[in-house]
Structures are given as C-alpha cells and as structure tokens.
Write an enzyme that holds these catalytic residues in place. Structure first.
Site, short mmCIF file in Angstrom:
data_model
loop_
_atom_site.label_atom_id
_atom_site.label_comp_id
_atom_site.label_asym_id
_atom_site.label_seq_id
_atom_site.Cartn_x
_atom_site.Cartn_y
_atom_site.Cartn_z
N HIS A 387 0.88 -1.08 -0.19
CA HIS A 387 -0.03 0.02 -0.05
C HIS A 387 0.82 1.20 -0.05
O HIS A 387 0.63 2.17 -0.74
CB HIS A 387 -0.89 0.02 1.28
CG HIS A 387 -1.87 1.07 1.26
ND1 HIS A 387 -3.08 1.00 0.98
CD2 HIS A 387 -1.56 2.43 1.87
CE1 HIS A 387 -3.61 2.17 1.33
NE2 HIS A 387 -3.02 3.16 1.69
N GLU A 388 1.85 1.44 0.95
CA GLU A 388 2.61 2.68 0.91
C GLU A 388 3.66 2.59 -0.23
O GLU A 388 3.93 3.86 -0.55
CB GLU A 388 3.74 2.69 2.41
CG GLU A 388 2.68 2.55 3.64
CD GLU A 388 1.49 3.76 3.67
OE1 GLU A 388 1.79 4.65 2.83
OE2 GLU A 388 0.51 3.69 4.39
N HIS A 391 1.62 4.26 -2.88
CA HIS A 391 1.87 5.90 -2.80
C HIS A 391 3.10 6.55 -3.19
O HIS A 391 3.24 7.34 -3.82
CB HIS A 391 1.72 6.29 -1.30
CG HIS A 391 0.27 6.15 -0.85
ND1 HIS A 391 -0.90 6.73 -1.46
CD2 HIS A 391 -0.42 5.41 0.25
CE1 HIS A 391 -2.10 6.53 -0.54
NE2 HIS A 391 -1.77 5.95 0.43
N HIS A 394 3.79 6.37 -6.83
CA HIS A 394 2.82 7.24 -7.46
C HIS A 394 3.51 8.69 -7.56
O HIS A 394 3.83 9.49 -8.54
CB HIS A 394 1.69 7.36 -6.73
CG HIS A 394 0.51 8.28 -7.46
ND1 HIS A 394 -0.69 8.38 -6.95
CD2 HIS A 394 0.55 8.94 -8.63
CE1 HIS A 394 -1.48 9.28 -7.68
NE2 HIS A 394 -0.67 9.68 -8.99
#
Length: 596
Positions: A387-388, A391, A394
C-alpha cells in the site's frame, strides 16, 4: 525483531536515509536562513501583480520558496517521527511549522491581488505567451473567482475561521477526553474499561457475549450525550451552509466538491450504483450468518472472525519478494523503481522506542519519497508495505514527470495507486493459494475491505448528503431525526434478513469524519477506481498498464476526473463502481463455493 530497540541501536539497513533529502542539521539551518531571506523578497511584488513579467517572476519565486519550505518541513518531521521523545527534533518540527505559517502569510496576497484584476485583464494573462507555463494556475484562479469575495468580506471570513473550527474541536474533546465508557467483561471474564481502541478488539472477539456487551455499552454511552452531540453536528452542518451561501455555491455539497472540480453527479452516481449492488451485500451478510452458524446475524457480529485466525508468518524479506512478484503485471520499469526503493533505504522498517506508530509515505519534490513502517511479520504488514509503496511510486513518477508546480496529486486520486497494489497482491495470493483455509482467510480479508471501504463509507456519504439537504430546507437536526435517518440507512444497506439492532441508531454520534464533511466518499471512489484499474490490467495487459502508468505520471497536471478518464476510468459514470462490484460478486461466489 522481538525486542524494541532504541533509535540509536537500529542498524542502518533498517532505517531510511534522510541524507538524500538534506545532508544534516547544518545544511537544514542554511536552507532555513535562505527561506527567511526569500520571504522578504516576495513582499516586493505586492501591489505590482498586473503585468505578465511581474507575475512570472512572482510565481517563480513562490515555487522556489515553497519547494525549500517543503524540504525543511518534511525533513524536520521525518526526523521527529523517528523518535518522538527526542527534544531536539520536537523543536525542529515546531520551528518548521512556524516557518510554514510565516511563508503562507507572506504569500497570501498573490491570489487575491491577481483576482482583483478585471475579467478582460485576466483573459489577457491567460493568453500571454510569457505566462504559458502558468496557464493552468491562472485558469484555476479564474474558475474560483465567482466564489472569492471582496477584500473586506474575505478578511471577515478569515476571522470566522477560528469559530468555524469549534464544532470539530468540541466533538474531539467530548469524544476523546470527556466521554467515559463503562467496564465490560473480556474473554477471560475480567472487568475491563471500554475505550475507543478496545471497542474494535471486543467486536472482533470470537465470544459473542463479549461483542454484544461492548456494543451495547458503547452506544448507551453515546445515547446519554445525544443532545449535546446532535447540537455539535448540527452546528457543523450550519457552518458548511453558512460558507456555501456566503461564497455563492448552490449547496454545501457542491462547495466541497468544487476544489477538485468534481461534479455532484460523481457523488450521486456512487450512491446510486451502490444501491443497485446492495443485494450482493445482503447475500454476503447471509453467508456470514451461515459461516458463523448463527440463527440471527446482529450488528455486533460484523467484525467477528469468519474463519479461525489463520497464522501467516511473513518476514519482511518474504513480504518484499511477494509484493514484487505480485506487481509483475505493472511491467519491468515499475518493478525497477520498486527495487530501487527497497535497495536504497527509502523505508524505515521496524518499530523502535518513541517512533511514530502507523505507516505512511511522504517526501519532498526533487528527492525520492520515504516510507515509514512498523513492520510485524504478518499478512497485514505485507499489505501495508505494498500500500505505502503504491503511494511512494505514484509520488516518484509524478515528481519525475511533472514540474514542481503540477506534480502534487489530489486527495481524490491519492488512494488509487495504493489500493491498486493491494488488489494485485490479493489477486496473486488467491491464485497461488491451494489451502482452502488460507483461501477463505484471504477472501474474508478482502470482502471486509469492500464492506468497510465501499459500502460503509458510501452509507456515511449518503447520511451526510441527507442531513445537509434537510438543514438546507430549514429542518432542525434533532437527535431523533439524526438517529432515524441513520437507522433507516443501516436497514437499507445491511438488508431485512439481518437484525439491525436499535442501538446502531447512535453510531452517527461517534464518527469523527462527519466533522470533515463530504470527505468519506473519496475512500469509496478511490477503492472503486483502483479495483477497476486492477481488473483492466489483469484482463487486458499491456495497453491497460500503459494507461495506468500514464495516470501515475500525471501528478496534478489536470483535474482528477480528467486524469482518471484518460487512463480508462471514468468516475463521472457508474462503470468503475460496477466493475468493482463485479469483483465483489466474484469473491462472494468463491466464498460461497468454499462454504459448501
């Protein structure tokens, strides 16, 4: 990693390398002094922002100051989060916050001054070749102009700002400091004081009596304060209506969507599409009842384990390898950057004394992002890692493909990349799993993410919409009205076959998000967009991957809806939500067949 180390005992390979951002305290101090000087320079532009040359120079300096400020702020706070008991970095964090306020105040004249120009002058600026790089900034300013008031009115609204925070502050104090919950019995039959943190643990208990008692105690406590909390929530709604009318928006909802340039239909489409999919949710509730071997499913049964805890011990090294394998569909370029992050100390991995809890990805333009974890060797931590890193990649791709001014993506887009990574990891684990128990554990984990992130947040979003509309029509938001609206929504979302306990009507009173109005729908849209991307990537391969990478590289170079649309996810239609729901249906069918 069993014992918790002191920060100075953590080996280098487990820490992030903040020297990539700023070389140390001396370099930080030097950059701080530089910003202090530049802030004086920006004042020279005040009263002169009417011609392209001055505006260009002013914008250039604004970017320079903002970038240095971001670096100082991020570094100071990352250092602070390594060990929050260290007074030196507490002080540095405070120093960076004070400078940030000073910088914002010094630059606050820029937008109002440009907006004070006539429409004709503004259009000339947009057409000016000298300002072509800033065309999007200027167009966005012009878009906001109808909602910006005169100098005196803006000054008055700014002063109202402190008053406007009151409902949220009062609720926070009541909820976190003053509310006292009774004692309830835990699994061992011991009397334990109920707290916010323990409540979820109690609801996840395999012992039904423990769950029921905690549930009833929680809502009985809120019911005693229902008049006060209803008045607080009502004041927050009144505040939103006041601002929307003062700034000439059609409604409080449209005011909140305006910043991201999102049409009201995106919000209503989400609610409509989820209503259409409610039969699936009701089927899931029926399956939950069967798997739990219950005659009736109650509201306090929703978080209880469906399968006995399946122990998955996953070391950090194994988690990295699995995450990398699961992200192969995104192509070699993506994997190379991921590996770079793993190899070059972007990540602060384990817990240490004083370290901030939780996990996040953060950074400053011009250097790679950083990720804070508190890794435990379990499934949850592996999902947190992917998940991190979603980020982080991105941000990395936006920063390396966009200039500083247009690199930052909006909150509306923020959860897409992180959730997409989770979807690909889940798909990989489910395809690889041969153990029915493991498979059921994974499916439950994913189904509950759909339930809590898409269905539940949409129900919250619908509640906010209804109560704002009622208040806009002059109705009084009494505790009875709030409870009735909330209870009816629970019956609608969870279905008639489930026992929707009366106590749940007080749940609205404990949701802090309702004081950050019309925000929760972004969880549901982000999750739906990510699920839609994942489905396209797994079905189509290369063309979908190219579109998705284009999305990651776009930053904030256009409005969120347009960026997503170009990548193949049109949030102005119900299609992405329907695609998400088809994934939900597929998971449900897999669970039903395993349950036979």
């Amino acid at each position: 990693m069993n014992q918790v180390l002191k920060r100075n005992e953590v080996p280098d390979e487990h820490r992030w390398n903040l020297e990539d951002l700023i070389k140390g305290q001396e370099a930080w101090d030097q950059e701080y002094r530089q910003v202090k000087e530049q802030v004086k320079d920006i004042a020279r532009f005040q009263g002169k922002l009417s011609d392209p040359a001055s505006i260009k120079k002013c914008f250039e300096l604004e970017d320079k100051i903002s970038l240095h400020m971001e670096r100082l702020y991020v570094y100071a706070n990352l250092k602070h989060h390594e060990d929050m008991t260290d007074p030196a970095y507490q002080a540095l964090s405070d120093k960076s916050k004070k400078l940030s306020v000073e910088v914002n105040e010094a630059m606050s004249f820029i937008s109002p001054e440009i907006l004070s120009l006539s429409d004709e002058q503004l259009q000339k600026l947009v057409a000016s070749p000298e300002l072509s790089f800033y065309k999007r900034t200027l167009e966005e300013l012009i878009r906001q102009k109808p909602h910006v008031l005169g100098k005196d009115a803006e000054s008055l609204l700014a002063q109202v700002g402190n008053l406007a925070q009151a409902p949220g502050t009062i609720f926070g104090m009541l909820n976190n400091a003053d509310l006292k919950f009774p004692k309830v019995k835990n699994e061992q039959g011991e009397e334990v004081e109920l707290t916010h943190g323990r409540y979820i643990q109690f609801l996840e208990s395999p012992n039904r009596t423990v769950r029921k008692e905690a549930f009833e105690a929680m809502y009985a406590t809120y019911a005693k304060q229902k008049n006060t909390i209803a008045a607080t929530l009502s004041a927050n709604v009144t505040k939103n209506i006041f601002y929307s009318r003062a700034r000439k928006y059609p409604s409080a909802l449209e005011m909140s969507l305006f910043g991201d340039k999102i049409d009201k239909s995106v919000y209503t489409n989400l609610i409509d599409a989820i209503h259409e999919a409610l039969p699936l949710m009701h089927r899931y509730m029926e399956l939950r009842r069967k798997l739990m071997k219950l005659d009736e499913l109650h509201m306090y049964d929703l978080f209880a384990p469906l399968v006995e805890e399946y122990k998955l011990d996953i070391t950090y090294e194994e988690a990295k390898a699995t995450v990398k394998e699961s992200l192969k569909p995104l192509g070699q370029d993506y994997l190379n950057i991921l590996q770079e992050g793993f190899d070059n100390r972007w990540i602060d991995i384990y817990e240490n004394e004083g370290k901030r809890n939780g996990a996040y990805s953060w950074g400053a333009f011009g250097t790679h992002p950083y990720v804070l974890l508190n890794h435990k060797d379990n499934l949850n931590s592996m999902f947190t890692l992917t998940h991190e890193m979603g980020h982080a990649l991105h941000s990395y791709l936006s920063d390396t493909n966009q200039p500083y001014r247009y690199a930052q993506y909006t909150i509306f887009l923020a959860e897409v990349a992180s959730t997409l990574n989770e979807a690909l990891l889940m798909d990989y684990l489910l395809k690889k799993s041969t153990d029915p128990k493991e498979k059921m554990y994974l499916l439950t984990y994913y189904m509950d993410q759909f339930r809590t992130t898409v269905f539940r947040q949409t129900m919250f979003a619908e509640f906010e919409k209804i109560i704002h509309e009622k208040a806009e029509q002059g109705e009084s938001l009494t505790p009875q009205l709030l409870s009735q609206v909330y209870y009816d929504l629970n019956v609608l979302y969870y279905g008639k076959d489930m026992v929707v306990d009366k106590d749940i009507e007080m749940e609205w009173a404990r949701i802090p998000h309702f004081y950050n109005s019309f925000y929760v729908y972004k969880y549901a849209t982000g999750f739906s967009a990510a699920t839609s991307f994942a489905k396209q990537i797994l079905d189509e391969g290369e063309p979908a991957v190219e579109r998705y990478l284009g999305f990651l590289k776009s930053g904030g170079s256009d409005y969120s809806i347009n960026i997503l649309k170009r990548a193949g996810v049109d949030m102005s239609s119900t299609e992405p939500i329907k695609q998400g729901m088809s994934v939900f249906k597929d998971l449900l069918e897999q669970m039903e067949s395993l349950a036979k």
